[in-house]
Motif scaffolding. Structure first.
Motif, PDB file in Angstrom:
ATOM      1  N   SER A   2      35.294  41.733  40.375  1.00 12.84           N
ATOM      2  CA  SER A   2      35.196  43.084  40.931  1.00 12.84           C
ATOM      3  C   SER A   2      33.769  43.319  41.408  1.00 12.84           C
ATOM      4  O   SER A   2      32.815  43.091  40.672  1.00 12.84           O
ATOM      5  CB  SER A   2      35.563  44.122  39.862  1.00 12.84           C
ATOM      6  OG  SER A   2      35.303  45.417  40.343  1.00 12.84           O
ATOM      7  N   THR A   4      31.264  46.107  43.908  1.00  8.64           N
ATOM      8  CA  THR A   4      31.209  47.398  44.591  1.00  8.64           C
ATOM      9  C   THR A   4      30.045  47.474  45.571  1.00  8.64           C
ATOM     10  O   THR A   4      29.852  48.487  46.220  1.00  8.64           O
ATOM     11  CB  THR A   4      31.070  48.547  43.569  1.00  8.64           C
ATOM     12  OG1 THR A   4      29.910  48.310  42.763  1.00  8.64           O
ATOM     13  CG2 THR A   4      32.297  48.625  42.685  1.00  8.64           C
ATOM     14  N   THR A  12      36.646  50.250  44.864  1.00  5.60           N
ATOM     15  CA  THR A  12      36.345  49.092  44.021  1.00  5.60           C
ATOM     16  C   THR A  12      37.082  47.890  44.572  1.00  5.60           C
ATOM     17  O   THR A  12      38.296  47.955  44.809  1.00  5.60           O
ATOM     18  CB  THR A  12      36.787  49.325  42.568  1.00  5.60           C
ATOM     19  OG1 THR A  12      36.128  50.494  42.074  1.00  5.60           O
ATOM     20  CG2 THR A  12      36.427  48.138  41.686  1.00  5.60           C
ATOM     21  N   PHE A  14      38.453  43.992  44.523  1.00  3.27           N
ATOM     22  CA  PHE A  14      38.855  42.815  43.767  1.00  3.27           C
ATOM     23  C   PHE A  14      39.058  41.668  44.748  1.00  3.27           C
ATOM     24  O   PHE A  14      39.915  41.759  45.636  1.00  3.27           O
ATOM     25  CB  PHE A  14      40.129  43.103  42.969  1.00  3.27           C
ATOM     26  CG  PHE A  14      39.922  44.056  41.833  1.00  3.27           C
ATOM     27  CD1 PHE A  14      39.669  43.587  40.547  1.00  3.27           C
ATOM     28  CD2 PHE A  14      39.941  45.429  42.043  1.00  3.27           C
ATOM     29  CE1 PHE A  14      39.455  44.470  39.490  1.00  3.27           C
ATOM     30  CE2 PHE A  14      39.723  46.318  40.998  1.00  3.27           C
ATOM     31  CZ  PHE A  14      39.486  45.825  39.718  1.00  3.27           C
ATOM     32  N   ALA A  26      48.457  44.295  44.918  1.00  2.00           N
ATOM     33  CA  ALA A  26      48.082  45.708  44.873  1.00  2.00           C
ATOM     34  C   ALA A  26      49.229  46.567  44.338  1.00  2.00           C
ATOM     35  O   ALA A  26      49.002  47.516  43.578  1.00  2.00           O
ATOM     36  CB  ALA A  26      47.662  46.190  46.253  1.00  2.00           C
ATOM     37  N   MET A  29      49.281  46.201  40.647  1.00  2.00           N
ATOM     38  CA  MET A  29      48.186  46.962  40.058  1.00  2.00           C
ATOM     39  C   MET A  29      48.469  48.466  40.092  1.00  2.00           C
ATOM     40  O   MET A  29      48.178  49.193  39.143  1.00  2.00           O
ATOM     41  CB  MET A  29      46.881  46.638  40.788  1.00  2.00           C
ATOM     42  CG  MET A  29      46.416  45.198  40.601  1.00  2.00           C
ATOM     43  SD  MET A  29      44.980  44.771  41.641  1.00  2.00           S
ATOM     44  CE  MET A  29      43.691  45.709  40.818  1.00  2.00           C
ATOM     45  N   ALA A  34      46.409  51.354  38.351  1.00  3.46           N
ATOM     46  CA  ALA A  34      45.123  51.115  39.018  1.00  3.46           C
ATOM     47  C   ALA A  34      44.719  52.362  39.793  1.00  3.46           C
ATOM     48  O   ALA A  34      45.558  53.085  40.335  1.00  3.46           O
ATOM     49  CB  ALA A  34      45.222  49.914  39.949  1.00  3.46           C
ATOM     50  N   SER A  35      43.436  52.611  39.857  1.00  5.50           N
ATOM     51  CA  SER A  35      42.946  53.862  40.434  1.00  5.50           C
ATOM     52  C   SER A  35      43.018  53.861  41.955  1.00  5.50           C
ATOM     53  O   SER A  35      43.018  52.808  42.606  1.00  5.50           O
ATOM     54  CB  SER A  35      41.511  54.111  39.990  1.00  5.50           C
ATOM     55  OG  SER A  35      40.662  53.080  40.456  1.00  5.50           O
ATOM     56  N   THR A  38      41.265  51.335  44.884  1.00  2.00           N
ATOM     57  CA  THR A  38      41.247  49.919  44.525  1.00  2.00           C
ATOM     58  C   THR A  38      41.595  49.087  45.757  1.00  2.00           C
ATOM     59  O   THR A  38      42.629  49.312  46.396  1.00  2.00           O
ATOM     60  CB  THR A  38      42.254  49.615  43.401  1.00  2.00           C
ATOM     61  OG1 THR A  38      41.866  50.330  42.232  1.00  2.00           O
ATOM     62  CG2 THR A  38      42.315  48.129  43.093  1.00  2.00           C
ATOM     63  N   VAL A  40      42.203  45.207  47.275  1.00  2.00           N
ATOM     64  CA  VAL A  40      42.496  43.806  46.962  1.00  2.00           C
ATOM     65  C   VAL A  40      42.253  42.989  48.225  1.00  2.00           C
ATOM     66  O   VAL A  40      42.867  43.246  49.270  1.00  2.00           O
ATOM     67  CB  VAL A  40      43.954  43.632  46.490  1.00  2.00           C
ATOM     68  CG1 VAL A  40      44.259  42.162  46.236  1.00  2.00           C
ATOM     69  CG2 VAL A  40      44.209  44.453  45.232  1.00  2.00           C
TER      70      VAL A  40
END
Length: 252
Positions: A2, A4, A12, A14, A26, A29, A34-35, A38, A40
């Motif tokens: 991860s 940023t 964020t 990944f 995704a 997640m 997952a927030s 996020t 991917v």
């Protein structure tokens, strides 16, 4: 992994060398809370998918990513998100080379000189409970290469410019532009998105063939999109509104 660094606030990333598909990961997640924000990113995909479960050839060198979003809106508005990613790709293309002739094809393709350079895939949760209110918006952008002999002719940014690109830099630029348009949509609604999309869409009067189902298609001239993003065309029988379908430019 991860990271940023340089991403817009609230995102964020990944990063994976290879995935089955960024959308598949995704979605998994998102289902495990997952927030929102996020992202991917995979450098290649073993089983990338486009709309209607078509295979998306995913070799190294192109950009494959998906973002999880949790907008606090009714599910009826969610399809509008498919217009935001093309606007971000358009900004990215202009950032790379303002002389590139790009356009949008309903509902979610980006074309350069009439050839497809980008595809977008939206998936969503059931919207029945709070944790089911998620969107996964995937984007595949041809940077280094493009598949031959496709139904819609394809191209890449390397083909158009002769330049090579650093994947992470392009990824960060794309999500910077995406965040801009996503914020505009949340604050101002769809009308601003609609206007910006129409400014770069196929021209009014363009002949289109819309495949509704495997055995049903509608032919007509492009009129625009309505306040919710539905395609408007005029046929011999009059104006028709289309909410879902595969559009092809009628090249005569």
């Amino acid at each position: 992994m991860s990271i940023t660094k340089k991403l817009p606030e609230g995102l964020t990333l990944f990063h994976f060398k290879t995935l089955d598909s960024t959308n598949k990961t995704a979605v998994e997640m998102a289902r495990t809370n997952a927030s929102s924000g996020t992202v991917v990113w995979a450098e290649s995909q073993k089983n990338g998918k486009g709309r209607n479960n078509r295979t998306w050839i995913s070799e190294f060198g192109n950009l494959y990513s998906s973002i999880i979003l949790r907008p606090q809106l009714s599910i009826e508005h969610i399809s509008q998100l498919t217009f935001i990613a093309p606007l971000a790709i358009g900004d990215l293309i202009e950032h790379i080379d303002s002389n590139i002739d790009y356009s949008f094809k309903w509902p979610n393709d980006v074309l350069v000189a009439g050839r497809k350079i980008c595809g977008i895939l939206l998936q969503s949760g059931s919207w029945e409970k709070t944790h089911d209110k998620w969107i996964v918006l995937g984007c595949g952008l041809n940077l280094a290469s493009f598949p031959p002999n496709t139904e819609t002719p394809a191209t890449s940014l390397f083909e158009e410019t002769g330049r090579s690109f650093v994947l992470e830099e392009v990824l960060i630029s794309y999500y910077t532009f995406f965040s801009k348009w996503y914020d505009i949509w949340l604050k101002n609604g769809f009308l601003s998105i609609r206007k910006a999309w129409l400014d770069k869409s196929h021209p009014v009067g363009q002949s289109l063939v819309t495949q509704i189902t495997s055995d049903k298609k509608i032919c007509g001239q492009f009129l625009g999109i309505d306040e919710n993003g539905a395609l408007l065309i005029v046929t011999k029988k009059g104006e028709v509104k289309i909410n879902a379908g595969e559009v092809f430019i009628d090249r005569g």
